[in-house]
Design an enzyme around this catalytic site. Structure first.
Site, PDB file in Angstrom:
ATOM      1  N   ASP A 114     -22.227  -2.670  -3.859  1.00 21.96           N
ATOM      2  CA  ASP A 114     -21.187  -2.851  -4.874  1.00 21.96           C
ATOM      3  C   ASP A 114     -21.038  -1.500  -5.589  1.00 21.96           C
ATOM      4  OD1 ASP A 114     -19.759  -3.364  -7.206  1.00 21.96           O
ATOM      5  OD2 ASP A 114     -20.622  -5.361  -7.460  1.00 21.96           O
ATOM      6  N   SER A 125      -5.581   6.949  -5.930  1.00 18.55           N
ATOM      7  CA  SER A 125      -4.877   6.416  -7.082  1.00 18.55           C
ATOM      8  C   SER A 125      -3.769   5.533  -6.518  1.00 18.55           C
ATOM      9  CB  SER A 125      -4.332   7.553  -7.957  1.00 18.55           C
ATOM     10  OG  SER A 125      -3.612   7.018  -9.038  1.00 18.55           O
ATOM     11  N   TYR A 137      -4.506  -2.757 -13.422  1.00 17.83           N
ATOM     12  CA  TYR A 137      -4.571  -1.933 -12.200  1.00 17.83           C
ATOM     13  C   TYR A 137      -3.953  -0.546 -12.443  1.00 17.83           C
ATOM     14  CZ  TYR A 137      -3.862  -0.585  -7.292  1.00 17.83           C
ATOM     15  OH  TYR A 137      -3.872   0.089  -6.085  1.00 17.83           O
ATOM     16  N   LYS A 169      -5.726   3.166 -12.272  1.00 17.83           N
ATOM     17  CA  LYS A 169      -5.275   4.194 -11.330  1.00 17.83           C
ATOM     18  C   LYS A 169      -4.820   5.461 -12.066  1.00 17.83           C
ATOM     19  CE  LYS A 169      -6.335   2.139  -7.573  1.00 17.83           C
ATOM     20  NZ  LYS A 169      -7.284   2.716  -6.616  1.00 17.83           N
TER      21      LYS A 169
HETATM   22  N1  LIG Z   1      -2.257  -1.538  -0.452  1.00 22.09           N
HETATM   23  C1  LIG Z   1      -1.471  -0.954  -1.354  1.00 22.09           C
HETATM   24  O1  LIG Z   1      -0.320  -1.349  -1.553  1.00 22.09           O
HETATM   25  C2  LIG Z   1      -1.971   0.225  -2.155  1.00 22.09           C
HETATM   26  C3  LIG Z   1      -1.032   1.017  -2.851  1.00 22.09           C
HETATM   27  C4  LIG Z   1      -1.487   2.097  -3.591  1.00 22.09           C
HETATM   28  C5  LIG Z   1      -2.843   2.383  -3.639  1.00 22.09           C
HETATM   29  N2  LIG Z   1      -3.727   1.602  -2.956  1.00 22.09           N
HETATM   30  C6  LIG Z   1      -5.141   1.937  -3.043  1.00 22.09           C
HETATM   31  O2  LIG Z   1      -5.617   2.234  -1.743  1.00 22.09           O
HETATM   32  C7  LIG Z   1      -7.015   1.914  -1.655  1.00 22.09           C
HETATM   33  C8  LIG Z   1      -7.277   1.047  -0.444  1.00 22.09           C
HETATM   34  O3  LIG Z   1      -6.595  -0.184  -0.661  1.00 22.09           O
HETATM   35  P1  LIG Z   1      -6.344  -1.248   0.493  1.00 22.09           P
HETATM   36  O4  LIG Z   1      -4.936  -1.658   0.344  1.00 22.09           O
HETATM   37  O5  LIG Z   1      -6.850  -0.751   1.778  1.00 22.09           O
HETATM   38  O6  LIG Z   1      -7.251  -2.455  -0.074  1.00 22.09           O
HETATM   39  P2  LIG Z   1      -8.066  -3.623   0.653  1.00 22.09           P
HETATM   40  O7  LIG Z   1      -8.122  -4.755  -0.300  1.00 22.09           O
HETATM   41  O8  LIG Z   1      -7.522  -3.881   2.004  1.00 22.09           O
HETATM   42  O9  LIG Z   1      -9.529  -2.971   0.787  1.00 22.09           O
HETATM   43  C9  LIG Z   1     -10.302  -2.670  -0.340  1.00 22.09           C
HETATM   44  C10 LIG Z   1     -11.768  -2.879  -0.002  1.00 22.09           C
HETATM   45  O10 LIG Z   1     -12.531  -2.554  -1.187  1.00 22.09           O
HETATM   46  C11 LIG Z   1     -13.631  -3.444  -1.220  1.00 22.09           C
HETATM   47  N3  LIG Z   1     -14.192  -3.567  -2.574  1.00 22.09           N
HETATM   48  C12 LIG Z   1     -13.634  -4.182  -3.648  1.00 22.09           C
HETATM   49  N4  LIG Z   1     -14.479  -4.149  -4.684  1.00 22.09           N
HETATM   50  C13 LIG Z   1     -15.597  -3.495  -4.275  1.00 22.09           C
HETATM   51  C14 LIG Z   1     -16.821  -3.151  -4.891  1.00 22.09           C
HETATM   52  N5  LIG Z   1     -17.088  -3.483  -6.176  1.00 22.09           N
HETATM   53  N6  LIG Z   1     -17.738  -2.461  -4.175  1.00 22.09           N
HETATM   54  C15 LIG Z   1     -17.506  -2.141  -2.878  1.00 22.09           C
HETATM   55  N7  LIG Z   1     -16.360  -2.445  -2.235  1.00 22.09           N
HETATM   56  C16 LIG Z   1     -15.423  -3.125  -2.924  1.00 22.09           C
HETATM   57  C17 LIG Z   1     -13.034  -4.770  -0.760  1.00 22.09           C
HETATM   58  O11 LIG Z   1     -14.059  -5.685  -0.359  1.00 22.09           O
HETATM   59  C18 LIG Z   1     -12.136  -4.329   0.375  1.00 22.09           C
HETATM   60  O12 LIG Z   1     -12.810  -4.382   1.623  1.00 22.09           O
HETATM   61  C19 LIG Z   1      -7.355   1.231  -2.983  1.00 22.09           C
HETATM   62  O13 LIG Z   1      -7.942   2.177  -3.846  1.00 22.09           O
HETATM   63  C20 LIG Z   1      -6.020   0.803  -3.521  1.00 22.09           C
HETATM   64  O14 LIG Z   1      -6.005   0.680  -4.916  1.00 22.09           O
HETATM   65  C21 LIG Z   1      -3.323   0.535  -2.208  1.00 22.09           C
END
Ligand SMILES: NC(=O)c1ccc[n+]([C@@H]2O[C@H](COP(=O)([O-])OP(=O)(O)OC[C@H]3O[C@@H](n4cnc5c(N)ncnc54)[C@H](O)[C@@H]3O)[C@@H](O)[C@H]2O)c1
Length: 256
Positions: free
Chosen positions: A58, A136, A150, A154
């Site tokens: 975590d 971010s 959120y 970010k």
């Molecule tokens: N998907 C989008 O639309 C989007 C847009 C802008 C930014 N982002 C950013 O991109 C990054 C990747 O996002 P994604 O869409 O692949 O998300 P996702 O939900 O597919 O994957 C995120 C992973 O983080 C893990 N996680 C959450 N809390 C945790 C913790 N306390 N310790 C360890 N692991 C933990 C989750 O279990 C998950 O496997 C993130 O930082 C997200 O904020 C995503």
């Protein structure tokens, strides 16, 4: 120095962009250590690769993060690239949100980055090479209704990453903070379980591969920020020049 494909560490490697990037690097021959709380997702990421090593950690637990990085360095070798992709994204009106949820978003999305940076960077800075990537979001630049926790986390990630870059700009390391718009990943399921803001859902949606390619370009060019997607650059400009218009669009989209 460019990434030579030896050892990368990816938080959030059990899903979405962290998963896509892990598998891409592993296909290219890299060893990848992934940190996540999602053990099923990590197993899926690692399937077919004996060079993907899983750590159920975590990222809000600073001791556990420091311990994992020590183990990775001692058992797998010097870390060349760190990708901070782990995050959570529940949405909702700030006054209606349980403050424990609001605080948890900050502790995972921002606190997790600080835990990883302080665990990972000292040996990398000593060696004088490597890549440090933080995630971010477009919402970190353009705040909007229903995404307060959120977007705030970010924005904190952006300031942290910018200062981290400037404090270490002569270190030989490459830093990139990426600010994507919506990306097609399971993260959106958390929004669907709470509330989906209408404005970002109206914009472009990128694939993980498009975001990854933009980060690689960002690292090569030495820029500290990456803005993947055409609408992102336009949105950043609108927010700087016409913040009132951007808020008007958000109010109109949500209807309040
Ligand atoms: N998907 C989008 O639309 C989007 C847009 C802008 C930014 N982002 C950013 O991109 C990054 C990747 O996002 P994604 O869409 O692949 O998300 P996702 O939900 O597919 O994957 C995120 C992973 O983080 C893990 N996680 C959450 N809390 C945790 C913790 N306390 N310790 C360890 N692991 C933990 C989750 O279990 C998950 O496997 C993130 O930082 C997200 O904020 C995503």
């Amino acid at each position: 120095m460019a990434f030579t494909g030896q050892l990368a560490v990816i938080t959030g490697g059990g899903s979405g962009m962290g998963q896509a990037w892990t598998r891409q690097l592993a296909k290219e021959g890299a060893t990848v250590a992934i940190l996540d709380v999602n053990s099923e997702g990590m197993a899926e990421t690692a399937s077919g690769f004996d060079t993907v090593h899983r750590f159920e950690v975590d990222i809000t637990d600073s001791d556990a993060v420091a311990g994992a990085f020590k183990t990775i360095e001692s058992s797998l070798g010097p870390i060349e690239r760190v990708i901070n992709a782990a995050a959570i994204m529940p949405f909702g009106r700030l006054v209606d949100e349980d403050p424990r949820v609001t605080n948890k978003v900050m502790s995972v999305n921002y606190g997790g980055l600080a835990n990883v940076a302080t665990a990972a960077l000292p040996p990398m800075l000593e060696r004088g090479y490597g890549d440090f990537i933080s995630f971010s979001s477009m919402t970190g630049i353009i705040p909007g209704l229903l995404m307060g926790a959120y977007a705030s986390s970010k924005a904190a990630v952006q300031h942290y990453s910018e200062i981290l870059y400037h404090e270490n700009r002569d270190s030989g390391l490459r830093f990139c903070c990426v600010c994507p718009p919506a990306v097609a990943t399971p993260l959106w399921r958390q929004a669907e379980a709470t509330v989906v803001p209408k404005l970002p859902a109206k914009g472009e949606t990128l694939t993980p591969d498009e975001v990854i390619a933009e980060v690689e370009r960002c690292l090569e060019s030495g820029r500290p920020f990456a803005y993947p997607g055409k609408q992102t650059k336009f949105g950043v400009m609108m927010r700087r020049l016409f913040p009132g218009l951007v808020w008007k669009a958000s109010h109109e989209a949500e209807g309040f």
